[in-house]
Scaffold this motif. Sequence first.
Motif, PDB file in Angstrom:
ATOM      1  N   GLN A   1      19.507  48.314 -30.329  1.00 12.04           N
ATOM      2  CA  GLN A   1      19.914  49.598 -29.767  1.00 12.04           C
ATOM      3  C   GLN A   1      18.813  50.166 -28.882  1.00 12.04           C
ATOM      4  O   GLN A   1      17.633  50.078 -29.200  1.00 12.04           O
ATOM      5  CB  GLN A   1      20.237  50.577 -30.896  1.00 12.04           C
ATOM      6  N   SER A   2      19.227  50.761 -27.761  1.00 10.92           N
ATOM      7  CA  SER A   2      18.280  51.353 -26.829  1.00 10.92           C
ATOM      8  C   SER A   2      18.953  52.529 -26.118  1.00 10.92           C
ATOM      9  O   SER A   2      20.060  52.930 -26.468  1.00 10.92           O
ATOM     10  CB  SER A   2      17.797  50.313 -25.811  1.00 10.92           C
ATOM     11  N   GLY A   3      18.266  53.069 -25.105  1.00  5.82           N
ATOM     12  CA  GLY A   3      18.841  54.131 -24.298  1.00  5.82           C
ATOM     13  C   GLY A   3      18.445  55.530 -24.700  1.00  5.82           C
ATOM     14  O   GLY A   3      18.981  56.505 -24.166  1.00  5.82           O
ATOM     15  N   ASP A   4      17.488  55.674 -25.625  1.00  3.37           N
ATOM     16  CA  ASP A   4      17.050  56.999 -26.071  1.00  3.37           C
ATOM     17  C   ASP A   4      15.644  57.278 -25.553  1.00  3.37           C
ATOM     18  O   ASP A   4      14.687  56.622 -25.969  1.00  3.37           O
ATOM     19  CB  ASP A   4      17.071  57.055 -27.599  1.00  3.37           C
TER      20      ASP A   4
ATOM     21  N   SER B   1      24.223  61.956 -21.357  1.00  7.44           N
ATOM     22  CA  SER B   1      25.084  61.225 -20.443  1.00  7.44           C
ATOM     23  C   SER B   1      24.790  61.650 -19.003  1.00  7.44           C
ATOM     24  O   SER B   1      23.985  62.554 -18.758  1.00  7.44           O
ATOM     25  CB  SER B   1      26.558  61.494 -20.770  1.00  7.44           C
ATOM     26  N   SER B   2      25.502  61.048 -18.073  1.00  7.67           N
ATOM     27  CA  SER B   2      25.370  61.417 -16.664  1.00  7.67           C
ATOM     28  C   SER B   2      26.337  62.525 -16.281  1.00  7.67           C
ATOM     29  O   SER B   2      26.283  63.045 -15.167  1.00  7.67           O
ATOM     30  CB  SER B   2      25.635  60.198 -15.775  1.00  7.67           C
TER      31      SER B   2
ATOM     32  N   GLY C   1      28.523  65.198 -23.476  1.00 10.21           N
ATOM     33  CA  GLY C   1      28.923  63.880 -23.933  1.00 10.21           C
ATOM     34  C   GLY C   1      30.355  63.601 -23.500  1.00 10.21           C
ATOM     35  O   GLY C   1      31.053  64.475 -22.994  1.00 10.21           O
ATOM     36  N   PHE C   2      30.806  62.381 -23.711  1.00 14.41           N
ATOM     37  CA  PHE C   2      32.190  62.039 -23.365  1.00 14.41           C
ATOM     38  C   PHE C   2      32.826  61.249 -24.501  1.00 14.41           C
ATOM     39  O   PHE C   2      32.147  60.718 -25.381  1.00 14.41           O
ATOM     40  CB  PHE C   2      32.262  61.280 -22.041  1.00 14.41           C
ATOM     41  N   GLU C   3      34.160  61.207 -24.466  1.00 15.94           N
ATOM     42  CA  GLU C   3      34.922  60.673 -25.577  1.00 15.94           C
ATOM     43  C   GLU C   3      34.903  59.143 -25.628  1.00 15.94           C
ATOM     44  O   GLU C   3      34.543  58.481 -24.666  1.00 15.94           O
ATOM     45  CB  GLU C   3      36.366  61.157 -25.503  1.00 15.94           C
TER      46      GLU C   3
ATOM     47  N   ASN D   1      29.318  60.498 -26.755  1.00 13.32           N
ATOM     48  CA  ASN D   1      28.677  59.412 -26.015  1.00 13.32           C
ATOM     49  C   ASN D   1      27.695  59.980 -25.004  1.00 13.32           C
ATOM     50  O   ASN D   1      28.024  60.923 -24.271  1.00 13.32           O
ATOM     51  CB  ASN D   1      29.734  58.574 -25.285  1.00 13.32           C
ATOM     52  N   GLY D   2      26.500  59.404 -24.980  1.00 16.51           N
ATOM     53  CA  GLY D   2      25.473  59.890 -24.065  1.00 16.51           C
ATOM     54  C   GLY D   2      24.853  58.758 -23.289  1.00 16.51           C
ATOM     55  O   GLY D   2      25.449  58.211 -22.362  1.00 16.51           O
ATOM     56  N   SER D   3      23.634  58.366 -23.662  1.00 18.06           N
ATOM     57  CA  SER D   3      22.934  57.287 -22.959  1.00 18.06           C
ATOM     58  C   SER D   3      22.655  56.088 -23.860  1.00 18.06           C
ATOM     59  O   SER D   3      22.362  55.000 -23.364  1.00 18.06           O
ATOM     60  CB  SER D   3      21.607  57.798 -22.399  1.00 18.06           C
TER      61      SER D   3
END
Length: 255
Positions: free
Chosen positions: A118-121, A131-132, A142-144, A168-170
């Motif tokens: 896991q990554s992205g934090d 998220s973007s 965030g998104f669904e 959902n984020g990054s």
Amino acid sequence: MVKKFIKSMSLALALVLAFSLAGCGKNNVVSDEDSLKTPEQQIEENKKITDEQVDLVQFDTVPAGAEVAFIETSMGDITVALYPEHAPKAVENFIALAKSGYYTGLKFHRVVNNYMLQSGDPTGTGTGGESSFKDESGNKVGFEQEYSLNLWNFKGAVGMAPSGDGTNGSQFYIIQNSVVEEETLSKMQEAAFPQKVIDKYKEVGGAPWLDGKNTVFGYIIEGMDVIDEIAAVEVDANRAPVEDVIITNITIEKY
């Protein structure tokens, strides 16, 4: 410890996954009516899914000219096929973050051999990341989740790692588990998973307990050996590599 965790999750598959997957179709839509059904009702809905409705696109040849993510890490390079037609928001988000340089320099903060990376934090703790997407006030949101009968958590799957639905984020994960135990396969049968999917999990491995919970948006098409090497590094009590494994760059390229 990891085997015990996986086993405990597999025991819950018949209920959790049946509840989550019912109503998922090619349009990635789960209705409110579906979400109110009992697990038993969901299993009955799952039984209506035929193998003809399931296209295992992760094992198709990537079309020439399709966008892929080229991930450079401190241990080697990885190429990820992306599936915007099945997980449009997740792919849009990942591409936007990658192009902005958001992922550059981030580490794999969680590594569980025979399960996932896991990554992205940006905080490196597993609790951060954005998220973007922005709301009308310009605040990051965030998104669904996006579910599809065509994307599953087979070994090599790349998916979003949220803290809950709509968050959902990054953060993203890569599935590395190569063996799905017979007990889990049996639970999948009970939950009325498509036989085509069960057979593929038996062949290649993966993490079916995540299906219907997390959004799969990509698949490793080159560099799975690098993923296996990262998974084998020494980790601490928090499952973080003792020596950091870094994403040095992500570029979006034409295949």
